[in-house]
Design a protein around this motif. Structure first.
Motif, PDB file in Angstrom:
ATOM      1  N   UNK A 124       0.838  -1.204   0.000  1.00 17.61           N
ATOM      2  CA  UNK A 124       0.000   0.000   0.000  1.00 17.61           C
ATOM      3  C   UNK A 124       0.875   1.257   0.000  1.00 17.61           C
ATOM      4  N   UNK A 125       2.062   1.092  -0.594  1.00 16.70           N
ATOM      5  CA  UNK A 125       2.887   2.268  -0.890  1.00 16.70           C
ATOM      6  C   UNK A 125       3.746   2.809   0.234  1.00 16.70           C
ATOM      7  N   UNK A 126       3.956   2.034   1.310  1.00 19.76           N
ATOM      8  CA  UNK A 126       4.821   2.503   2.401  1.00 19.76           C
ATOM      9  C   UNK A 126       6.256   2.031   2.150  1.00 19.76           C
ATOM     10  N   UNK A 127       7.197   2.984   2.226  1.00 16.92           N
ATOM     11  CA  UNK A 127       8.596   2.669   1.962  1.00 16.92           C
ATOM     12  C   UNK A 127       9.327   2.332   3.248  1.00 16.92           C
ATOM     13  N   UNK A 128      10.045   1.223   3.242  1.00 20.66           N
ATOM     14  CA  UNK A 128      10.788   0.804   4.434  1.00 20.66           C
ATOM     15  C   UNK A 128      11.993   1.702   4.655  1.00 20.66           C
ATOM     16  N   UNK A 129      12.132   2.203   5.893  1.00 19.88           N
ATOM     17  CA  UNK A 129      13.338   2.952   6.270  1.00 19.88           C
ATOM     18  C   UNK A 129      13.814   2.411   7.612  1.00 19.88           C
ATOM     19  N   UNK A 130      15.049   2.755   7.981  1.00 21.27           N
ATOM     20  CA  UNK A 130      15.494   2.419   9.337  1.00 21.27           C
ATOM     21  C   UNK A 130      16.346   3.551   9.865  1.00 21.27           C
ATOM     22  N   UNK A 131      16.207   3.827  11.154  1.00 22.69           N
ATOM     23  CA  UNK A 131      16.935   4.937  11.759  1.00 22.69           C
ATOM     24  C   UNK A 131      17.812   4.438  12.899  1.00 22.69           C
ATOM     25  N   UNK A 132      18.749   5.293  13.367  1.00 17.47           N
ATOM     26  CA  UNK A 132      19.816   4.814  14.262  1.00 17.47           C
ATOM     27  C   UNK A 132      19.342   4.156  15.571  1.00 17.47           C
ATOM     28  N   UNK A 133      20.240   3.317  16.114  1.00 14.16           N
ATOM     29  CA  UNK A 133      19.965   2.669  17.399  1.00 14.16           C
ATOM     30  C   UNK A 133      20.267   3.599  18.570  1.00 14.16           C
ATOM     31  N   UNK A 134      21.072   4.634  18.310  1.00 15.63           N
ATOM     32  CA  UNK A 134      21.243   5.669  19.333  1.00 15.63           C
ATOM     33  C   UNK A 134      20.588   6.928  18.802  1.00 15.63           C
ATOM     34  N   UNK A 135      20.104   7.713  19.709  1.00 19.03           N
ATOM     35  CA  UNK A 135      19.304   8.854  19.293  1.00 19.03           C
ATOM     36  C   UNK A 135      19.578  10.030  20.236  1.00 19.03           C
ATOM     37  N   UNK A 136      19.290  11.218  19.758  1.00 19.02           N
ATOM     38  CA  UNK A 136      19.364  12.381  20.638  1.00 19.02           C
ATOM     39  C   UNK A 136      17.997  12.584  21.301  1.00 19.02           C
ATOM     40  N   UNK A 137      18.053  13.108  22.505  1.00 17.91           N
ATOM     41  CA  UNK A 137      16.842  13.414  23.267  1.00 17.91           C
ATOM     42  C   UNK A 137      15.836  14.223  22.434  1.00 17.91           C
ATOM     43  N   UNK A 138      16.354  15.155  21.648  1.00 13.19           N
ATOM     44  CA  UNK A 138      15.449  16.018  20.883  1.00 13.19           C
ATOM     45  C   UNK A 138      14.572  15.202  19.925  1.00 13.19           C
ATOM     46  N   UNK A 139      15.170  14.239  19.225  1.00 11.26           N
ATOM     47  CA  UNK A 139      14.399  13.409  18.290  1.00 11.26           C
ATOM     48  C   UNK A 139      13.489  12.427  19.033  1.00 11.26           C
ATOM     49  N   UNK A 140      14.008  11.865  20.138  1.00  9.46           N
ATOM     50  CA  UNK A 140      13.272  10.811  20.840  1.00  9.46           C
ATOM     51  C   UNK A 140      12.118  11.372  21.666  1.00  9.46           C
ATOM     52  N   UNK A 141      12.266  12.595  22.152  1.00  7.52           N
ATOM     53  CA  UNK A 141      11.246  13.140  23.067  1.00  7.52           C
ATOM     54  C   UNK A 141      10.784  14.569  22.748  1.00  7.52           C
ATOM     55  N   UNK A 179       9.351   6.149  17.148  1.00  7.04           N
ATOM     56  CA  UNK A 179       8.706   7.436  16.835  1.00  7.04           C
ATOM     57  C   UNK A 179       9.724   8.523  16.515  1.00  7.04           C
ATOM     58  N   UNK A 180      10.973   8.393  17.002  1.00  6.68           N
ATOM     59  CA  UNK A 180      11.985   9.385  16.624  1.00  6.68           C
ATOM     60  C   UNK A 180      12.176   9.376  15.108  1.00  6.68           C
ATOM     61  N   UNK A 181      11.864   8.245  14.481  1.00  9.45           N
ATOM     62  CA  UNK A 181      11.918   8.142  13.021  1.00  9.45           C
ATOM     63  C   UNK A 181      10.902   9.051  12.338  1.00  9.45           C
TER      64      UNK A 181
END
Ligand code: PHE
Length: 352
Positions: A124-141, A179-181
């Protein structure tokens, strides 16, 4: 002289016939047939005989010599073919016997589930992506509308990295949810969006339904006039394709800082058949017939704003589920402890 020749013949033929191998055979050859061997000495004796005896003895000596020579040649042939026979035995192969299959492995069941999720959403047109295993607080929260010190953050049981803080992005953490993605995807500035982010996530937790490292898949769709109806349609499509028609899903109103309205998505449990009971006891996995798979909702306007997207023009939905739990709820899988997945016990893994 005659007796002597006869005796040597018998002795030599016997010796050659019982020679064990080529080395022994060569030693005997030198002994009897060599230039300084037994027969050569006898021949010399014949040459020294009186003229009248010489022809008859000469003939006999020659006969003895060729008999001994034949005995040597015969034994040599025997030993040679025994050797070839042994080689042939070792290499012999029955081409009609069915072949032995080499042991064949398979991908881990979680990897397999990730592939299945990817495939279903790709339809249904969703493209697979993957984002880092470590994250900054700003992206995560923070960009997800969870300001610093907001109590909602406690629900994520975050692991903090022993790393210097970034002046703008804050602390470094092990990615606590996919969700940081959403933020990373929105920040790319390319709209509309239909992404499925499947990545590793980490939380301080471990029991029959939790492991500290697990996977989530996060869907994000941002476009013009996206509504809850679209969200419901996409979730139903996935549930049907992944679990089959016999399984039910339900949406419960919930609260997340980054979606409004928000829902929790449940699926009827396959361990107890949705009854909440196994052998008159409470189902160990779901306790009440339903298993919570994850959250969903309409992307909060503050999230769009934090990423420079105009909430007046664009709207979207997002959802995030645990891959392991989703896979465990699949028909017939019946894994009653999520921790089995990461114990690397072959007896468990080879069942699938
Ligand atoms: N990130 C949330 C969690 O980990 C799930 C979620 C994703 C909720 C997307 C709403 C929208 O629990």
């Amino acid at each position: 002289m005659k007796d002597k020749l006869e005796q040597v013949k018998i002795e030599a033929v016997k010796a050659f016939a019982s020679a064990k191998d080529e080395t022994e055979l060569e030693a005997l050859e030198i002994k009897y047939l060599g230039r300084k061997g037994v027969l050569a000495a006898l021949m010399q004796g014949v040459a020294g005989l009186p003229g009248a005896e010489r022809p008859a003895m000469g003939k006999l000596a020659n006969d003895v010599k060729s008999a001994v020579g034949r005995a040597l040649a015969e034994r040599r042939k025997e030993l040679e073919s025994a050797k070839l026979g042994a080689i042939a035995d070792a290499e012999w192969m029955d081409l009609t016997v069915p072949g032995k299959r080499p042991p064949k492995g398979h991908v881990h069941i979680v990897t397999d589930a990730i592939a299945a999720v990817t495939e279903i959403f790709s339809r249904i047109g969703f493209t697979r992506v993957r984002y880092p295993e470590v994250e900054w607080d700003w992206y995560a929260f923070e960009a997800l509308n969870m300001p610093k010190d907001h109590p909602a953050r406690d629900e994520w049981e975050t692991f903090f990295m022993d790393a210097p803080e970034d002046p703008k992005l804050g602390k470094m953490v092990l990615t606590p949810h996919t969700s940081s993605g959403q933020i990373r995807e929105l920040k790319k500035g390319k709209l509309p969006i239909r992404m499925i982010n499947i990545s590793k996530t980490y939380r301080r937790q471990s029991d029959v339904t939790h492991v500290p490292m697990f996977h989530q898949f996060e869907g994000l769709m941002v476009d013009k006039d996206v509504s809850v109806t679209h969200l419901k349609g996409v979730l139903d499509f996935f549930a049907r394709e992944f679990f089959g028609r016999g399984r039910k899903t339900r949406l419960r109103p919930f609260h997340f800082r980054f979606t409004e309205p928000s829902f929790e998505i449940d699926i009827s449990c396959d361990i107890c058949g949705g009854t909440g009971q196994v052998n008159h006891a409470k189902c160990r996995v779901c306790k009440e017939g339903w298993l919570e798979l994850g959250g969903a909702g309409m992307v909060h306007p503050n999230v769009l704003k934090a990423c420079g997207v105009d909430p007046e023009k664009w709207s979207g939905f997002a959802f995030g589920w645990g891959v392991e739990r989703t896979m465990m709820m699949r028909e017939g899988v019946k894994i009653d402890d999520i921790r089995h997945l990461y114990r690397n016990d072959f007896r468990f893994l080879t069942q699938f």
